[in-house]
Scaffold this motif. Structure first.
Motif, PDB file in Angstrom:
ATOM      1  N   HIS A  15       0.856  -1.186   0.000  1.00 39.57           N
ATOM      2  CA  HIS A  15       0.000   0.000   0.000  1.00 39.57           C
ATOM      3  C   HIS A  15       0.892   1.236   0.000  1.00 39.57           C
ATOM      4  CE1 HIS A  15      -2.801   2.904   2.182  1.00 39.57           C
ATOM      5  NE2 HIS A  15      -3.311   2.732   0.988  1.00 39.57           N
ATOM      6  N   VAL A  16       0.772   2.033  -1.040  1.00 42.09           N
ATOM      7  CA  VAL A  16       1.525   3.284  -1.148  1.00 42.09           C
ATOM      8  C   VAL A  16       0.509   4.412  -1.058  1.00 42.09           C
ATOM      9  CG1 VAL A  16       3.084   4.674  -2.564  1.00 42.09           C
ATOM     10  CG2 VAL A  16       3.204   2.168  -2.669  1.00 42.09           C
ATOM     11  N   LYS A  17       0.619   5.215  -0.014  1.00 37.70           N
ATOM     12  CA  LYS A  17      -0.324   6.325   0.184  1.00 37.70           C
ATOM     13  C   LYS A  17       0.375   7.635  -0.158  1.00 37.70           C
ATOM     14  CE  LYS A  17      -3.676   8.165   3.400  1.00 37.70           C
ATOM     15  NZ  LYS A  17      -4.962   7.704   2.998  1.00 37.70           N
ATOM     16  N   LEU A  18      -0.224   8.384  -1.080  1.00 37.01           N
ATOM     17  CA  LEU A  18       0.288   9.687  -1.491  1.00 37.01           C
ATOM     18  C   LEU A  18      -0.651  10.758  -0.967  1.00 37.01           C
ATOM     19  CD1 LEU A  18       1.023   8.837  -5.247  1.00 37.01           C
ATOM     20  CD2 LEU A  18       2.558   8.604  -3.282  1.00 37.01           C
ATOM     21  N   GLU A  19      -0.084  11.744  -0.264  1.00 34.90           N
ATOM     22  CA  GLU A  19      -0.906  12.809   0.310  1.00 34.90           C
ATOM     23  C   GLU A  19      -0.272  14.163   0.052  1.00 34.90           C
ATOM     24  OE1 GLU A  19      -2.882  11.508   4.299  1.00 34.90           O
ATOM     25  OE2 GLU A  19      -0.787  10.857   4.331  1.00 34.90           O
ATOM     26  N   PRO A  44       3.127 -13.227  -7.146  1.00 28.59           N
ATOM     27  CA  PRO A  44       3.318 -11.850  -7.566  1.00 28.59           C
ATOM     28  C   PRO A  44       2.961 -10.875  -6.448  1.00 28.59           C
ATOM     29  CG  PRO A  44       1.254 -12.667  -8.451  1.00 28.59           C
ATOM     30  CD  PRO A  44       1.899 -13.820  -7.712  1.00 28.59           C
ATOM     31  N   VAL A  45       3.753  -9.831  -6.325  1.00 29.26           N
ATOM     32  CA  VAL A  45       3.515  -8.791  -5.326  1.00 29.26           C
ATOM     33  C   VAL A  45       2.801  -7.638  -6.027  1.00 29.26           C
ATOM     34  CG1 VAL A  45       4.548  -7.190  -3.680  1.00 29.26           C
ATOM     35  CG2 VAL A  45       5.553  -9.464  -4.004  1.00 29.26           C
ATOM     36  N   HIS A  46       1.614  -7.339  -5.572  1.00 21.77           N
ATOM     37  CA  HIS A  46       0.799  -6.285  -6.179  1.00 21.77           C
ATOM     38  C   HIS A  46       1.030  -4.970  -5.432  1.00 21.77           C
ATOM     39  CE1 HIS A  46      -1.082  -9.617  -8.209  1.00 21.77           C
ATOM     40  NE2 HIS A  46      -1.443 -10.147  -7.046  1.00 21.77           N
ATOM     41  N   VAL A  47       0.871  -3.860  -6.154  1.00 26.57           N
ATOM     42  CA  VAL A  47       1.057  -2.540  -5.553  1.00 26.57           C
ATOM     43  C   VAL A  47      -0.216  -1.732  -5.745  1.00 26.57           C
ATOM     44  CG1 VAL A  47       2.376  -0.385  -5.609  1.00 26.57           C
ATOM     45  CG2 VAL A  47       3.550  -2.576  -5.974  1.00 26.57           C
ATOM     46  N   ILE A  48      -0.735  -1.225  -4.632  1.00 24.56           N
ATOM     47  CA  ILE A  48      -1.872  -0.298  -4.673  1.00 24.56           C
ATOM     48  C   ILE A  48      -1.350   1.086  -4.323  1.00 24.56           C
ATOM     49  CG2 ILE A  48      -4.046   0.394  -3.617  1.00 24.56           C
ATOM     50  CD1 ILE A  48      -4.707  -2.493  -3.159  1.00 24.56           C
ATOM     51  N   MET A  76       7.032  -8.345  -9.502  1.00 25.63           N
ATOM     52  CA  MET A  76       5.944  -7.380  -9.604  1.00 25.63           C
ATOM     53  C   MET A  76       4.703  -7.999 -10.225  1.00 25.63           C
ATOM     54  SD  MET A  76       5.010  -4.300  -9.019  1.00 25.63           S
ATOM     55  CE  MET A  76       3.590  -3.327  -9.499  1.00 25.63           C
ATOM     56  N   GLY A  77       3.578  -7.778  -9.552  1.00 25.17           N
ATOM     57  CA  GLY A  77       2.284  -8.236 -10.042  1.00 25.17           C
ATOM     58  C   GLY A  77       1.526  -7.089 -10.690  1.00 25.17           C
ATOM     59  N   LYS A  78       0.323  -6.877 -10.245  1.00 23.16           N
ATOM     60  CA  LYS A  78      -0.550  -5.838 -10.802  1.00 23.16           C
ATOM     61  C   LYS A  78      -0.302  -4.509 -10.091  1.00 23.16           C
ATOM     62  CE  LYS A  78      -2.917  -8.955 -13.098  1.00 23.16           C
ATOM     63  NZ  LYS A  78      -2.581  -9.259 -14.449  1.00 23.16           N
ATOM     64  N   LEU A  79      -0.532  -3.434 -10.825  1.00 24.19           N
ATOM     65  CA  LEU A  79      -0.484  -2.082 -10.278  1.00 24.19           C
ATOM     66  C   LEU A  79      -1.908  -1.553 -10.263  1.00 24.19           C
ATOM     67  CD1 LEU A  79       1.060   0.475  -9.356  1.00 24.19           C
ATOM     68  CD2 LEU A  79       1.289   1.062 -11.778  1.00 24.19           C
ATOM     69  N   VAL A  80      -2.347  -1.126  -9.089  1.00 21.66           N
ATOM     70  CA  VAL A  80      -3.697  -0.576  -8.925  1.00 21.66           C
ATOM     71  C   VAL A  80      -3.563   0.851  -8.424  1.00 21.66           C
ATOM     72  CG1 VAL A  80      -5.856  -0.760  -7.625  1.00 21.66           C
ATOM     73  CG2 VAL A  80      -4.717  -2.829  -8.450  1.00 21.66           C
ATOM     74  N   ILE A  81      -4.225   1.777  -9.101  1.00 18.42           N
ATOM     75  CA  ILE A  81      -4.223   3.184  -8.709  1.00 18.42           C
ATOM     76  C   ILE A  81      -5.611   3.520  -8.189  1.00 18.42           C
ATOM     77  CG2 ILE A  81      -3.841   5.569  -9.448  1.00 18.42           C
ATOM     78  CD1 ILE A  81      -1.346   3.903  -9.876  1.00 18.42           C
ATOM     79  N   ILE A  82      -5.664   4.091  -6.995  1.00 11.68           N
ATOM     80  CA  ILE A  82      -6.922   4.564  -6.417  1.00 11.68           C
ATOM     81  C   ILE A  82      -6.890   6.084  -6.486  1.00 11.68           C
ATOM     82  CG2 ILE A  82      -8.437   4.560  -4.401  1.00 11.68           C
ATOM     83  CD1 ILE A  82      -7.778   1.721  -5.515  1.00 11.68           C
TER      84      ILE A  82
END
Length: 126
Positions: A15-19, A44-48, A76-82
């Motif tokens: 979980h990468v949180k950008l603020e 695979p390691v996924h990144v949100i 690296m697995g999937k990249l998910v952007i919220i």
């Protein structure tokens, strides 16, 4: 600091949180941490990337895409952007994922992103 990196699901989802206002000098250190997590995780390691509270980010596309070293990691697995941000943010993220040859999906909320990862990777349980 406007970047926080942690495990959402230990060894599987980062979980990468950008603020606030993301500064150029925050990219390299945080990307190195993410790369380390990807290397140490169970593939695979996924990144949100949670950019819901992101106000501003560096606009230099070349520099930004070059700093995403974790996208080239073998685990690296999937990249998910919220993000509920503008069309430009979505376009920017799309260009980055295409340049890195990585599959990326965008969602408006975390629950939708996590549900997507469960659908595409049956070994992920959140």
């Amino acid at each position: 600091m406007s970047v926080t990196v942690s495990w959402n699901l230990h060894d599987r989802i980062i979980h990468v949180k950008l603020e606030g206002n993301l500064l150029k000098d925050e990219l390299d250190p945080s990307n190195q941490i993410i790369a380390q997590y990807v290397r140490e995780g169970q593939p695979p390691v996924h990144v949100i990337v949670d950019a819901v509270q992101l106000d501003k980010f560096p606009m230099d596309l070349k520099q930004f895409s070059g700093s995403k070293v974790y996208l080239r990691e073998p685990n690296m697995g999937k990249l998910v952007i919220i993000s509920k941000q503008s069309v430009f943010v979505r376009f920017f993220a799309s260009v980055i994922s295409q340049a890195a040859h990585i599959e990326m999906q965008m969602f408006d909320d975390m629950d939708s992103g996590l549900a997507y990862l469960q659908r595409v990777d049956g070994s992920v349980r959140v």
